[in-house]
Design an enzyme around this catalytic site. Structure first.
Site, PDB file in Angstrom:
ATOM      1  N   SER A 139       8.713 -37.146  -9.394  1.00  0.00           N
ATOM      2  CA  SER A 139       9.239 -36.009  -8.629  1.00  0.00           C
ATOM      3  C   SER A 139       8.290 -34.832  -8.812  1.00  0.00           C
ATOM      4  CB  SER A 139      10.620 -35.643  -9.187  1.00  0.00           C
ATOM      5  OG  SER A 139      11.061 -34.405  -8.677  1.00  0.00           O
ATOM      6  N   TYR A 152      16.468 -33.633 -16.335  1.00  0.00           N
ATOM      7  CA  TYR A 152      15.910 -34.388 -15.199  1.00  0.00           C
ATOM      8  C   TYR A 152      14.375 -34.282 -15.232  1.00  0.00           C
ATOM      9  CZ  TYR A 152      15.038 -35.833 -10.347  1.00  0.00           C
ATOM     10  OH  TYR A 152      14.582 -36.476  -9.224  1.00  0.00           O
TER      11      TYR A 152
END
Ligand code: NDP
Length: 245
Positions: A139, A152
């Site tokens: 990401s 995350y």
């Protein structure tokens, strides 16, 4: 028309929705034989019905090593080999660090980081045999950490670190490692955020920009996997044009 993906055997994790689903469809359309894995078997069956060619639906939970090993074995049993792993399953449960429900941290680390590592571990012997390709879905949060997504981001930074070690270990044996780093993609990912403030923030962010579509990431996967064997596309960062960070 034949393509470089004709007949290649691919396993896509997290294929029951979003990026994984779009990627499975795109690879199948390019002629690959695709195994699709996730926990929601009904969604996998629906996807398999949608595909032009046969897809192998495999219910799996990446946090369970046995389940991952069984899915890899079932793929090889059905299609005779494994050429490409799209290591995509993930969850994002954003929230502040102070007062966090740490079971959400455990879930993210077990799914995004350990689950992704277990999947590489199970698939690697087969990928080495075929000089295959591993696509690691990280990401933008794997390059830039922000407030309220610390755990995350830690999982995605972890995927990047693991992938670079992996690349150095297997590149001489012809296995390619590709890290894909999407920005905001419109999927179900934010639906699972439990903190109402974070949920609202995610919705506001989505409304503030032209987000990416899962197919935009699928196109990047097809590009990376379709390169000739001597070309290793190691990292692809894709943001929506409107995304600043
Ligand atoms: P979705 O929520 O649509 O897809 C997530 C997928 O992961 C689902 O298929 C889900 O299937 C699967 N999954 C979750 N937990 C497990 C588990 N324990 N075992 C097996 N499969 C699991 O979101 P996206 O498509 O957006 O997410 C795909 C990947 O892309 C994730 O790694 C995410 O971090 C990454 N990403 C997404 C971005 C975005 O903006 N959307 C941006 C950057 C990266 P099921 O619930 O059926 O098990």
């Amino acid at each position: 028309m034949s393509t470089t993906l004709d007949g290649k055997v691919v396993l896509v994790t997290g294929a029951s929705s979003g990026i994984g689903e779009a990627t499975a469809l795109a690879l199948s359309a390019e002629g690959a034989r695709v195994a699709i894995g996730a926990r929601r078997a009904d969604r996998l069956e629906a996807l398999a019905r949608k595909a032009a060619d046969e897809m192998l639906a495999l219910q799996l939970d990446v946090t369970d090593q046995e389940s991952v090993r069984a899915a890899v074995a079932a793929t090889v049993e059905r299609f005779g080999a494994l050429d490409v792993l799209v290591n995509n399953a993930g969850v994002m449960l954003n929230g502040p660090i102070v007062g966090a429900d740490t079971t959400e941290w455990t879930r993210m680390i077990e799914t995004n980081l350990l689950g992704s590592m277990y999947t590489v571990h199970a698939a690697l012997p087969h990928l080495l045999q075929r000089k295959g390709t591993i696509l690691q879905v990280s990401s933008t949060a794997g390059r830039i950490a922000s407030a309220y997504s610390g755990v995350y981001a830690a999982t995605k930074f972890g995927i990047t670190a693991f992938s670079e070690s992996l690349r150095q270990e297997v590149t001489a044996q012809g296995v390619r490692v590709v890290i894909i780093e999407p920005g905001f993609v419109a999927t179900e990912l934010t639906d699972h955020i439990t903190d109402p403030t974070m949920q609202a923030a995610a919705q506001n962010l989505a409304a503030s920009m032209r987000t990416l579509r899962p197919e935009d990431i699928a196109d990047a996967v097809v590009y990376a996997v379709g390169q000739p064997e001597h070309v290793a596309v190691n990292e692809i960062l894709i943001r929506p044009t409107d995304q600043i960070q």
